[in-house]
Design an enzyme around this catalytic site. Structure first.
Site, PDB file in Angstrom:
ATOM      1  N   GLY A   1       0.769  -1.235   0.000  1.00  0.00           N
ATOM      2  CA  GLY A   1       0.000   0.000   0.000  1.00  0.00           C
ATOM      3  C   GLY A   1       0.804   1.292   0.000  1.00  0.00           C
ATOM      4  O   GLY A   1       0.347   2.301   0.529  1.00  0.00           O
TER       5      GLY A   1
ATOM      6  N   ASN B   1       1.330   3.078  -2.628  1.00  0.00           N
ATOM      7  CA  ASN B   1       0.553   4.013  -3.462  1.00  0.00           C
ATOM      8  C   ASN B   1      -0.636   4.563  -2.686  1.00  0.00           C
ATOM      9  O   ASN B   1      -0.966   5.754  -2.808  1.00  0.00           O
ATOM     10  CB  ASN B   1       0.085   3.335  -4.746  1.00  0.00           C
ATOM     11  CG  ASN B   1       1.160   3.338  -5.809  1.00  0.00           C
ATOM     12  OD1 ASN B   1       1.515   4.392  -6.330  1.00  0.00           O
ATOM     13  ND2 ASN B   1       1.704   2.183  -6.114  1.00  0.00           N
TER      14      ASN B   1
ATOM     15  N   ASP C   1      -5.262  -4.727 -17.247  1.00  0.00           N
ATOM     16  CA  ASP C   1      -4.351  -3.718 -17.816  1.00  0.00           C
ATOM     17  C   ASP C   1      -4.704  -3.262 -19.235  1.00  0.00           C
ATOM     18  O   ASP C   1      -3.816  -2.897 -20.014  1.00  0.00           O
ATOM     19  CB  ASP C   1      -2.904  -4.263 -17.824  1.00  0.00           C
ATOM     20  CG  ASP C   1      -2.455  -4.708 -16.443  1.00  0.00           C
ATOM     21  OD1 ASP C   1      -2.867  -4.072 -15.455  1.00  0.00           O
ATOM     22  OD2 ASP C   1      -1.693  -5.687 -16.353  1.00  0.00           O
TER      23      ASP C   1
ATOM     24  N   ASN D   1      -6.678   2.239 -12.514  1.00  0.00           N
ATOM     25  CA  ASN D   1      -5.636   1.337 -12.018  1.00  0.00           C
ATOM     26  C   ASN D   1      -4.282   1.961 -12.288  1.00  0.00           C
ATOM     27  O   ASN D   1      -4.110   2.675 -13.276  1.00  0.00           O
ATOM     28  CB  ASN D   1      -5.735  -0.010 -12.755  1.00  0.00           C
ATOM     29  CG  ASN D   1      -4.648  -0.985 -12.328  1.00  0.00           C
ATOM     30  OD1 ASN D   1      -4.419  -1.188 -11.130  1.00  0.00           O
ATOM     31  ND2 ASN D   1      -3.978  -1.590 -13.291  1.00  0.00           N
TER      32      ASN D   1
ATOM     33  N   GLU E   1       5.358   6.396  -9.531  1.00  0.00           N
ATOM     34  CA  GLU E   1       3.947   6.079  -9.287  1.00  0.00           C
ATOM     35  C   GLU E   1       3.382   6.956  -8.174  1.00  0.00           C
ATOM     36  O   GLU E   1       2.237   7.422  -8.247  1.00  0.00           O
ATOM     37  CB  GLU E   1       3.796   4.604  -8.866  1.00  0.00           C
ATOM     38  CG  GLU E   1       4.087   3.613  -9.963  1.00  0.00           C
ATOM     39  CD  GLU E   1       3.884   2.177  -9.482  1.00  0.00           C
ATOM     40  OE1 GLU E   1       2.844   1.898  -8.891  1.00  0.00           O
ATOM     41  OE2 GLU E   1       4.782   1.349  -9.697  1.00  0.00           O
TER      42      GLU E   1
ATOM     43  N   LEU F   1      -4.734  -7.162  -6.953  1.00  0.00           N
ATOM     44  CA  LEU F   1      -4.313  -8.252  -7.838  1.00  0.00           C
ATOM     45  C   LEU F   1      -5.450  -9.149  -8.297  1.00  0.00           C
ATOM     46  O   LEU F   1      -5.210 -10.240  -8.813  1.00  0.00           O
ATOM     47  CB  LEU F   1      -3.223  -9.083  -7.144  1.00  0.00           C
ATOM     48  CG  LEU F   1      -1.932  -8.313  -6.848  1.00  0.00           C
ATOM     49  CD1 LEU F   1      -0.911  -9.191  -6.143  1.00  0.00           C
ATOM     50  CD2 LEU F   1      -1.335  -7.715  -8.117  1.00  0.00           C
TER      51      LEU F   1
ATOM     52  N   LEU G   1      -9.145  -9.559 -10.597  1.00  0.00           N
ATOM     53  CA  LEU G   1      -9.942  -8.943 -11.655  1.00  0.00           C
ATOM     54  C   LEU G   1     -11.204  -8.349 -11.025  1.00  0.00           C
ATOM     55  O   LEU G   1     -11.816  -8.974 -10.156  1.00  0.00           O
ATOM     56  CB  LEU G   1     -10.315 -10.029 -12.658  1.00  0.00           C
ATOM     57  CG  LEU G   1     -10.603  -9.590 -14.095  1.00  0.00           C
ATOM     58  CD1 LEU G   1      -9.420  -8.863 -14.713  1.00  0.00           C
ATOM     59  CD2 LEU G   1     -10.950 -10.821 -14.939  1.00  0.00           C
TER      60      LEU G   1
ATOM     61  N   HIS H   1      -0.308   0.862 -13.001  1.00  0.00           N
ATOM     62  CA  HIS H   1       0.499  -0.293 -13.412  1.00  0.00           C
ATOM     63  C   HIS H   1       1.954   0.165 -13.573  1.00  0.00           C
ATOM     64  O   HIS H   1       2.210   1.233 -14.139  1.00  0.00           O
ATOM     65  CB  HIS H   1      -0.041  -0.832 -14.747  1.00  0.00           C
ATOM     66  CG  HIS H   1       0.659  -2.075 -15.189  1.00  0.00           C
ATOM     67  ND1 HIS H   1       0.380  -3.315 -14.653  1.00  0.00           N
ATOM     68  CD2 HIS H   1       1.648  -2.275 -16.097  1.00  0.00           C
ATOM     69  CE1 HIS H   1       1.165  -4.221 -15.223  1.00  0.00           C
ATOM     70  NE2 HIS H   1       1.932  -3.622 -16.098  1.00  0.00           N
TER      71      HIS H   1
END
Ligand code: GRF
Length: 198
Positions: free
Chosen positions: A14, A16, A143, A100, A172, A83, A85, A102
Site C-alpha cells: 500500500g 501508493n 491492464d 488502475n 507512481e 491483484l 480482476l 500499473h
C-alpha cells in the site's frame, strides 16, 4: 465543493495508497473514504487503520455484490496494487470512475500474470530503454482500459528488477495522486454543473 469520495482497492503493502493519503490534506479535491482488500494481512489495511479510514476485507473478491456493497458510497475507485480482476458488474457501475496504476508503459508489459517483479524482469529482458508507470481506466480485462497518463523512467545499464522497481514506484507515488486529483476536480465540476441544471 466537498471532496470527491475515493475508495482504494489494494492487495499489498500500500505505498501508493500512502501516497494518496499523504496528498489528501485539507483543501484537496479528493478524500479516501474506504480501503478494501482481498487479503486480510495486506499492509494497505494497516495504513488505512493508522489513518482512521474504514478498512474492509472481501470474503469473495469475485462476488460483485460484496464489492458493490463495499463501494456503495464511492464516487471514484482506485486500484493500487489490487491483484484480482474486478467483476464486470462493478466495472459497469463505475464508468470512467474506476482506475488502475500499473508499473510499466502499457500496453507493453501488462496483462494476466504481469505484476510485481515479473514486470521489471520483462522490461529488462526486452532491452527497452525506457520503463515507467501508467494510470488507466479499468475494463473487464487486466491492464487493458484506456490510458489516462504515463510517466517514463530511464532504464540504466546496471539496473536489476529491484532498482528499476524502486525508481518506477517513486514515479507512481507522484503520478497517482496527480491523476486522482485531476479526475476528482472534473467530477466536482460535473457535480456543480448538474446542481445548477446546466
Ligand atoms: C505498484 O507497483 C502498482 O503499480 C502495482 O502494484 C504495486 C503496488 O505497490 N499495480 P504498493 O502496494 O502500492 O506499494
Amino acid at each position: 465543493m466537498p471532496p470527491v469520495r475515493v475508495a482504494v482497492l489494494a492487495s499489498g503493502g500500500g505505498t501508493n495508497l500512502q501516497a494518496l493519503l499523504d496528498a489528501c490534506g485539507p483543501g484537496a479535491p479528493a478524500r479516501i473514504t474506504r480501503v478494501i482488500s482481498n487479503k486480510a494481512d495486506a499492509g494497505a489495511l494497516e495504513r488505512a487503520r493508522q489513518a482512521g479510514i474504514p478498512a474492509v476485507v472481501l470474503h469473495d473478491p469475485g462476488d460483485p455484490r460484496e464489492l458493490l456493497a463495499a463501494l456503495a458510497d464511492a464516487e471514484l475507485v482506485v486500484l493500487a496494487g489490487y491483484l484480482r480482476l474486478v467483476p464486470a458488474p462493478v466495472v459497469a457501475q463505475f464508468p470512467r470512475r474506476l482506475i488502475n496504476i500499473h508499473p510499466a508503459l502499457l500496453p507493453a508489459f501488462g496483462g494476466p500474470g504481469m505484476y510485481g517483479r515479473r514486470v521489471h524482469e520483462a522490461v529488462l529482458a526486452s532491452g527497452a530503454a525506457q520503463a515507467g508507470a501508467t494510470v488507466h481506466y479499468v475494463d473487464e480485462q487486466y491492464d487493458r482500459g484506456p490510458i489516462i497518463a504515463q510517466q517514463t523512467v530511464p532504464v540504466r545499464p546496471d539496473d536489476t528488477p529491484e532498482t528499476l522497481a524502486e525508481r518506477v514506484l517513486a514515479v507512481e507515488h507522484e503520478l497517482l495522486p496527480h491523476v486522482v486529483f485531476d479526475l476528482a476536480r472534473r467530477l466536482q465540476e460535473q457535480g456543480d454543473t448538474d446542481e445548477h441544471g446546466g
